[in-house]
Design an enzyme around this catalytic site. Sequence first.
Site, PDB file in Angstrom:
ATOM      1  CG  ASP A 165      -1.984  -1.066   1.189  1.00 57.47           C
ATOM      2  OD1 ASP A 165      -1.759  -2.108   0.540  1.00 57.47           O
ATOM      3  OD2 ASP A 165      -3.040  -0.876   1.809  1.00 57.47           O
ATOM      4  CE  LYS A 228      -5.488   1.982   2.452  1.00 61.72           C
ATOM      5  NZ  LYS A 228      -4.323   1.313   3.099  1.00 61.72           N
ATOM      6  CE  LYS A 264      -6.903  -1.422   2.522  1.00 62.76           C
ATOM      7  NZ  LYS A 264      -5.519  -1.902   2.809  1.00 62.76           N
TER       8      LYS A 264
END
Length: 328
Positions: A165, A228, A264
Amino acid sequence: MQTTTSETSTLPQTVEVRNPGMALDLDWVMRATANRSAIERRAATLGGRRSIKKDYQAAWLARAISCIDLTTLAGDDTPGRVRRLCAKARQPVRADILEALGLTGLTTGAVCVYHDMIGTAVEALEGSGIPVAAVSTGFPAGLSPFHLRVAEIEESVKAGASEIDIVISRRHVLMGNWQALYDEMQAFRAACGPAHVKAILATGELGTLRNVARASLVCMMAGADFIKTSTGKESVNATLPVSLTMIRAIREFHDGTGHRVGYKPAGGISKAKDALLYLALMKDELGNRWLRPDLFRFGASSLLGDIERQLEHHVTGAYSANHRHAIG
């Protein structure tokens, strides 16, 4: 479509070719816009349009569990805490509840930790098929020297993380420097190698929904496997209007390229009813294919506890205390 080893994910739940990226198309990026009032109206009506009850609700909540990145990103993380979290990822709901529901083999989508805890998590999850995700690139601000951010990714992959991430440089978005954002994202994707890369946009710091839409497209063009919302450390994290903006960018990218990119939402999603709203939004906007953990994740640390309480209520008709469903 033929694939090469570098194009195909190593993650156990992935069933299709990764997004290979494409050349930066600035005309496409600059055409992207967002009608805030219309988006907010759509988001505001979502809860009233979907009512999921009884067995259907239990099934949707079980699906939500399978899409959780069970996360601990605290300064006082210890190997013991991470091992307990990994045990919860393996057995996210008490065995008696799962037996009553007729569910077996349910796990969370991944466990997400800082770099120093990757080895502990990999060891604790061995044989489970649950991937380890690591936050990287100077998380959460993303302001460390660029070569160190790239090196951090490489070290995390070497340590065993199969998902990374990353955080983008917000200034590139705020200054409209889309080429710089594209180049940065491309470099991060290359450093990840076989590991999936989730691009954290930190949407609460991007100023406008139009910026969110454009940043989403640029990151996907540069090869992001997921986009995300947030690090979870901003003052504003995942919201339904931001999610709708990003999800429609994903749909537009899929329509234009044929490649599916995951989504996400992260930060502030702690209640089962919120998880149901996000799942309904994904189903409405992108369809059932995006309701699987290879294309949808929740970034959450406390969501699982509330879902487990709701499932126990479904089975027994009574709510229980939080301490009966501890996740740490």
